[in-house]
Design an enzyme around this catalytic site. Structure first.
Site, PDB file in Angstrom:
ATOM      1  N   SER A 184       0.822  -1.194   0.000  1.00 10.83           N
ATOM      2  CA  SER A 184       0.000   0.000   0.000  1.00 10.83           C
ATOM      3  C   SER A 184       0.871   1.265   0.000  1.00 10.83           C
ATOM      4  O   SER A 184       1.624   1.471  -0.947  1.00 10.83           O
ATOM      5  CB  SER A 184      -0.977  -0.059   1.185  1.00 10.83           C
ATOM      6  OG  SER A 184      -2.028   0.849   1.022  1.00 10.83           O
ATOM      7  N   ASP A 208     -10.024  -5.153  -4.322  1.00  4.54           N
ATOM      8  CA  ASP A 208      -9.441  -4.280  -3.296  1.00  4.54           C
ATOM      9  C   ASP A 208     -10.445  -3.164  -2.985  1.00  4.54           C
ATOM     10  O   ASP A 208     -10.831  -2.416  -3.890  1.00  4.54           O
ATOM     11  CB  ASP A 208      -8.121  -3.698  -3.807  1.00  4.54           C
ATOM     12  CG  ASP A 208      -7.327  -2.987  -2.734  1.00  4.54           C
ATOM     13  OD1 ASP A 208      -7.920  -2.196  -1.966  1.00  4.54           O
ATOM     14  OD2 ASP A 208      -6.108  -3.212  -2.655  1.00  4.54           O
ATOM     15  N   HIS A 251      -7.365  -6.056   0.051  1.00  4.81           N
ATOM     16  CA  HIS A 251      -6.175  -5.203   0.187  1.00  4.81           C
ATOM     17  C   HIS A 251      -5.004  -5.976   0.813  1.00  4.81           C
ATOM     18  O   HIS A 251      -4.105  -5.384   1.369  1.00  4.81           O
ATOM     19  CB  HIS A 251      -6.522  -3.961   1.018  1.00  4.81           C
ATOM     20  CG  HIS A 251      -5.539  -2.848   0.887  1.00  4.81           C
ATOM     21  ND1 HIS A 251      -5.185  -2.302  -0.324  1.00  4.81           N
ATOM     22  CD2 HIS A 251      -4.830  -2.174   1.828  1.00  4.81           C
ATOM     23  CE1 HIS A 251      -4.288  -1.339  -0.118  1.00  4.81           C
ATOM     24  NE2 HIS A 251      -4.061  -1.241   1.177  1.00  4.81           N
TER      25      HIS A 251
END
Length: 184
Positions: free
Chosen positions: A74, A137, A164
């Site tokens: 991320s 996601d 995610h």
């Protein structure tokens, strides 16, 4: 260049990273690979994850270099990509990577998204680039994940059911690191 180290860059807001998502599990498994070590640290400025703080920390404290695979999740993936624009690293493994601030003020303040991505510079500074992304996601649109894969010509591992990537284990990532180690 040989692969000797892995550095895990967490997403922002992760708290104690040893006990968050798959980070601690992956660190333990990588440390079991012959001639490999893995670094996982709580990052400074963990909520906003400012580029101006994270990139110097990656260089000076985490010692990311041409014998390192940076595993970025991320915000950590955004940091890994920006770092590789100006530093040689052995490999990048990007998990949940994206290209814009997504209209979020905190993401905008991080500084990663205020200029174009320099895909060619990243590719020239990195021997191997792998990417894990999932079409379901909840935070990242697939088109942004695909844009990263296209820009970096990454070896994309596309899923439809991983969200995610916030599970507590990540065996596919360990297999990817082992494959990188074997290839060097």
């Amino acid at each position: 260049m040989a692969l000797k180290r892995a550095v895990i860059l967490p997403g922002n807001g992760a708290g104690n990273v040893e006990h968050c998502n798959w980070y601690g599990w992956v660190k333990k498994r990588i440390n079991e690979i012959s001639d490999m070590s893995c670094v996982l640290r709580n990052m400074p400025d963990p909520v906003t994850a400012r580029e101006s703080i994270w990139l110097p920390f990656m260089e000076k404290e985490l010692k990311c270099d041409d014998e390192t695979v940076i595993i970025g999740h991320s915000s950590g993936a955004a940091a890994a990509m920006r770092y590789a624009e100006t530093h040689k690293v052995f490999a990048l493994i990007l998990v949940g990577a994206y290209t814009s601030d997504l209209g979020d003020e905190n993401e905008r303040e991080s500084g990663y998204f205020n200029r174009p991505w320099e895909w060619e510079k990243i590719r020239s500074n990195v021997k191997y680039i792998l990417q894990f992304g999932s079409t379901d996601d909840p935070f990242l649109p697939w088109d942004e994940q695909q844009e990263v894969a296209n820009g970096l010509k990454a070896d994309l591992h596309k899923y439809v059911d991983r969200g995610h990537f916030q599970n507590t284990t990540f065996p596919e990532l360990i297999n990817a690191v082992k494959k990188l180690k074997t290839n060097c």
